[in-house]
Design an enzyme around this catalytic site. Structure first.
Site, PDB file in Angstrom:
ATOM      1  N   GLY A  18    -107.392  64.788  44.848  1.00 26.17           N
ATOM      2  CA  GLY A  18    -106.702  63.966  45.830  1.00 26.17           C
ATOM      3  C   GLY A  18    -106.604  62.520  45.403  1.00 26.17           C
ATOM      4  O   GLY A  18    -105.541  61.887  45.536  1.00 26.17           O
ATOM      5  N   CYS A  45    -113.050  70.327  41.434  1.00 26.24           N
ATOM      6  CA  CYS A  45    -112.222  71.477  41.051  1.00 26.24           C
ATOM      7  C   CYS A  45    -112.111  71.612  39.541  1.00 26.24           C
ATOM      8  O   CYS A  45    -112.287  72.694  38.986  1.00 26.24           O
ATOM      9  CB  CYS A  45    -110.829  71.351  41.674  1.00 26.24           C
ATOM     10  SG  CYS A  45    -109.742  72.729  41.260  1.00 26.24           S
ATOM     11  N   CYS A  50    -113.296  75.157  40.932  1.00 23.68           N
ATOM     12  CA  CYS A  50    -112.378  76.297  40.876  1.00 23.68           C
ATOM     13  C   CYS A  50    -111.842  76.597  39.479  1.00 23.68           C
ATOM     14  O   CYS A  50    -111.652  77.767  39.131  1.00 23.68           O
ATOM     15  CB  CYS A  50    -111.226  76.086  41.860  1.00 23.68           C
ATOM     16  SG  CYS A  50    -110.564  74.415  41.905  1.00 23.68           S
ATOM     17  N   LYS A  53    -114.770  78.016  37.192  1.00 21.56           N
ATOM     18  CA  LYS A  53    -115.203  79.256  37.841  1.00 21.56           C
ATOM     19  C   LYS A  53    -114.188  80.366  37.607  1.00 21.56           C
ATOM     20  O   LYS A  53    -114.565  81.509  37.327  1.00 21.56           O
ATOM     21  CB  LYS A  53    -115.389  79.023  39.336  1.00 21.56           C
ATOM     22  CG  LYS A  53    -115.805  80.270  40.115  1.00 21.56           C
ATOM     23  CD  LYS A  53    -115.786  79.988  41.608  1.00 21.56           C
ATOM     24  CE  LYS A  53    -114.372  79.663  42.066  1.00 21.56           C
ATOM     25  NZ  LYS A  53    -114.318  79.245  43.477  1.00 21.56           N
ATOM     26  N   GLY A 178    -123.059  83.472  52.354  1.00 24.07           N
ATOM     27  CA  GLY A 178    -122.143  84.577  52.601  1.00 24.07           C
ATOM     28  C   GLY A 178    -120.690  84.198  52.444  1.00 24.07           C
ATOM     29  O   GLY A 178    -119.798  84.983  52.765  1.00 24.07           O
ATOM     30  N   TYR A 180    -117.333  82.176  50.156  1.00 23.46           N
ATOM     31  CA  TYR A 180    -116.581  82.537  48.952  1.00 23.46           C
ATOM     32  C   TYR A 180    -117.344  82.209  47.673  1.00 23.46           C
ATOM     33  O   TYR A 180    -117.285  82.973  46.701  1.00 23.46           O
ATOM     34  CB  TYR A 180    -115.196  81.882  48.963  1.00 23.46           C
ATOM     35  CG  TYR A 180    -115.174  80.387  48.729  1.00 23.46           C
ATOM     36  CD1 TYR A 180    -114.963  79.872  47.452  1.00 23.46           C
ATOM     37  CD2 TYR A 180    -115.344  79.487  49.775  1.00 23.46           C
ATOM     38  CE1 TYR A 180    -114.930  78.516  47.227  1.00 23.46           C
ATOM     39  CE2 TYR A 180    -115.304  78.121  49.559  1.00 23.46           C
ATOM     40  CZ  TYR A 180    -115.098  77.638  48.294  1.00 23.46           C
ATOM     41  OH  TYR A 180    -115.074  76.286  48.079  1.00 23.46           O
ATOM     42  N   GLU A 184    -118.196  85.064  44.934  1.00 16.87           N
ATOM     43  CA  GLU A 184    -117.575  84.929  43.617  1.00 16.87           C
ATOM     44  C   GLU A 184    -118.624  84.943  42.515  1.00 16.87           C
ATOM     45  O   GLU A 184    -118.482  85.669  41.522  1.00 16.87           O
ATOM     46  CB  GLU A 184    -116.740  83.648  43.572  1.00 16.87           C
ATOM     47  CG  GLU A 184    -115.469  83.749  44.398  1.00 16.87           C
ATOM     48  CD  GLU A 184    -114.712  82.455  44.520  1.00 16.87           C
ATOM     49  OE1 GLU A 184    -113.532  82.487  44.886  1.00 16.87           O
ATOM     50  OE2 GLU A 184    -115.307  81.380  44.260  1.00 16.87           O
ATOM     51  N   ASP A 306    -111.862  66.672  50.564  1.00 20.08           N
ATOM     52  CA  ASP A 306    -113.061  67.294  51.142  1.00 20.08           C
ATOM     53  C   ASP A 306    -113.946  66.313  51.896  1.00 20.08           C
ATOM     54  O   ASP A 306    -114.716  66.719  52.769  1.00 20.08           O
ATOM     55  CB  ASP A 306    -113.890  67.953  50.037  1.00 20.08           C
ATOM     56  CG  ASP A 306    -113.193  69.168  49.440  1.00 20.08           C
ATOM     57  OD1 ASP A 306    -112.061  69.467  49.862  1.00 20.08           O
ATOM     58  OD2 ASP A 306    -113.780  69.818  48.558  1.00 20.08           O
ATOM     59  N   THR A 314    -108.416  72.295  47.110  1.00 21.21           N
ATOM     60  CA  THR A 314    -107.782  71.352  46.201  1.00 21.21           C
ATOM     61  C   THR A 314    -106.310  71.096  46.515  1.00 21.21           C
ATOM     62  O   THR A 314    -105.887  69.931  46.555  1.00 21.21           O
ATOM     63  CB  THR A 314    -107.940  71.848  44.748  1.00 21.21           C
ATOM     64  OG1 THR A 314    -109.328  71.843  44.419  1.00 21.21           O
ATOM     65  CG2 THR A 314    -107.181  70.964  43.774  1.00 21.21           C
ATOM     66  N   HIS A 440     -90.986  99.094  41.767  1.00 22.41           N
ATOM     67  CA  HIS A 440     -91.833 100.264  41.541  1.00 22.41           C
ATOM     68  C   HIS A 440     -91.994 100.519  40.041  1.00 22.41           C
ATOM     69  O   HIS A 440     -91.045 100.376  39.285  1.00 22.41           O
ATOM     70  CB  HIS A 440     -91.181 101.489  42.206  1.00 22.41           C
ATOM     71  CG  HIS A 440     -91.982 102.739  42.053  1.00 22.41           C
ATOM     72  ND1 HIS A 440     -93.128 102.985  42.772  1.00 22.41           N
ATOM     73  CD2 HIS A 440     -91.791 103.815  41.238  1.00 22.41           C
ATOM     74  CE1 HIS A 440     -93.607 104.164  42.427  1.00 22.41           C
ATOM     75  NE2 HIS A 440     -92.823 104.687  41.487  1.00 22.41           N
ATOM     76  N   GLU A 445     -95.468  96.368  45.777  1.00 16.53           N
ATOM     77  CA  GLU A 445     -94.467  97.081  46.575  1.00 16.53           C
ATOM     78  C   GLU A 445     -95.028  97.538  47.914  1.00 16.53           C
ATOM     79  O   GLU A 445     -94.273  97.776  48.855  1.00 16.53           O
ATOM     80  CB  GLU A 445     -93.906  98.274  45.796  1.00 16.53           C
ATOM     81  CG  GLU A 445     -94.885  99.410  45.573  1.00 16.53           C
ATOM     82  CD  GLU A 445     -94.262 100.563  44.795  1.00 16.53           C
ATOM     83  OE1 GLU A 445     -93.170 101.035  45.201  1.00 16.53           O
ATOM     84  OE2 GLU A 445     -94.849 100.978  43.782  1.00 16.53           O
TER      85      GLU A 445
END
Length: 451
Positions: A18, A45, A50, A53, A178, A180, A184, A306, A314, A440, A445
């Site tokens: 930011g 980040c 992120c 990671k 518990g 993300y 991860e 944040d 981000t 397909h 799809e």
């Protein structure tokens, strides 16, 4: 003080996503800009979040891909994994990205101070070196940091910050949390061969996600060998003579592990910034309180990202920084960044992606809803012999058919969700999806075939 008497038009504290975007755009609009960063340019980040990671997530996926490849005719019996090589390559790319972010600022004539900054008066900032500067506007973009629970011996635990610098993959690791980050890293370490236990003081994972996806991730994670302890808290962590740790959990016997990792949320970085020197309002979670245009209660001080604890993502920090710079320095009509209907992803194994309301939220808000699902085994998993099913879920307004939420757990879920999120944001209906021809054979799809 007249405008021409300030050293800078904008002084930004914090060179994360930011802060960098706001500073670059403000400079492009003709402002004289400086930015201070006490750690590394790029922020959480890029440096320890992120981006690195996701690189570890890619590395972890090869563990399953190499096994699956055998049913596709590949011989992979002698494959080996070198954590140090992956770690060092990831950190090398982080260095590259930091250089790119720094070049972006310098190419826009933004002055970069690589030191801590504190607001010491109206329009005044003092750097750690003792240098004092003035600015017409001050932007705080200092982000957030891992929250450490009050546990005896918590100083012996690591957080996501340290996970990128380990000398080896832990044989046994307990991850607290518990959300993300916990899920991860549980997937990453599990694929690298660690015995992983997730300890959560509550009774569910990923509370903001749809219940069906949470349940599916739990089922798959258990199948992969990840252990879960719910409604459990730490009593203490003690080091052992051999460099490991003795851990006592509530209602459990002591156990010995190689690492304990806290992934229990993040808290805004507002301490020591001098915000109280000028009366900037701070919220009950330590966040800077701002209006819809990122302005604090002090007219010349703004905050994005944040540190405001609005949405800790981000892309949101970048949007907020852009909107601030365009309005204050570009002469554009002020824009309040829309924090609704934001797509998100959890890069677990397999990943989760979502946008809009969950089924429960939609029922509470709309009353009448229609839910469509596709529960299937991806073609790749079938031939690989992997008994792992994907789940797509579409939540619609029962009266209008408008799609108010899409949720999925599947390989590459996040890649599919980006386009689907546009459709939800645009207010499309189930009929619009039904009228779209499927590609397909793909997993995507299923988005236009759900019944």
């Amino acid at each position: 003080m007249a405008a021409e008497e300030y050293d800078y038009d904008l002084f930004t504290i914090g060179a994360g996503s930011g802060g960098v975007r706001a500073s670059r755009v403000a400079a492009a609009h003709g402002a004289k800009v400086a930015i201070a960063e006490e750690f590394r340019v790029g922020g959480t980040c890029v440096i320890r979040g992120c981006v690195p990671k996701k690189m570890l997530v890619y590395g972890a996926h090869f563990a399953e891909d190499l096994k699956d490849a055998q049913n596709f005719g590949w011989s992979t019996e002698n494959a080996t994994f070198d954590w140090i090589k992956l770690r060092d390559n990831v950190l090398k790319d982080v260095d590259r990205l930091e250089g790119a972010y720094t070049d972006t600022l310098e190419n826009h004539d933004v002055i970069v101070f690589r030191e801590r900054a504190e607001i010491t008066g109206a329009h005044q900032v003092t750097l750690a070196s003792g240098k004092t500067v003035t600015a017409k506007y001050i932007l705080v973009a200092t982000g957030a940091r891992p929250q450490i629970p009050e546990v005896k011996g918590s100083e012996h635990a690591i957080t996501s910050n340290e996970a990128f610098h380990l000398d080896k993959v832990p044989e046994r690791i307990i991850i607290a949390g518990g959300g993300y980050i916990a899920n991860e890293f549980a997937g990453i370490f599990n694929e690298f061969g660690s015995k992983v236990t997730i300890v959560n003081r509550g009774d569910q994972l990923l509370r903001s996600y749809d219940e069906a996806l949470r349940d599916r991730l739990l089922q798959i994670s258990l199948m992969k060998g990840i252990e879960f302890k719910f409604n459990t808290v730490f009593e203490y962590i003690e080091p052992t003579d051999d460099g490991r740790f003795k851990v006592k959990l509530s209602d459990c016997d002591e156990e010995i592990v190689d690492k304990v990792m806290f992934a229990t949320g993040r808290m805004p970085n507002t301490e020591g910034l001098g915000l109280d020197n000028v009366g900037v309002e701070i919220g009950d979670k330590g966040q800077i309180v701002v209006d819809p245009y990122s302005k604090t209660n002090i007219d010349h001080i703004y905050a994005v990202g944040d540190v405001t604890d609005r949405v800790q993502l981000t892309p949101i920090a970048i949007r907020e920084g852009q909107a601030f710079a365009d309005a204050v320095f570009g002469g554009m009509e002020p824009v309040a960044v829309d924090h609704s209907c934001i797509p998100s992803a959890v890069f677990s194994h397999p990943p989760i992606a979502a946008v809009g309301m969950t089924e429960g939220e939609a029922k509470n808000k709309l009353g009448s809803v229609k839910v469509y699902q596709s529960d299937f085994r991806p073609m790749k998993n079938v031939l690989a012999g992997r008994n792992e099913r994907s789940l797509f879920k579409m939540v619609c307004d029962g009266e209008t058919g408008k799609i108010v939420g899409i949720h999925m757990i599947a390989p590459e879920a996040a890649e599919m969700m980006q386009a689907a999120a546009i459709a939800v944001k645009a207010g499309l209906t189930k009929e619009d999806f039904d009228a779209t021809t499927a590609i397909h054979p793909t997993m995507a799809e299923e988005l236009v075939l759900m019944r």
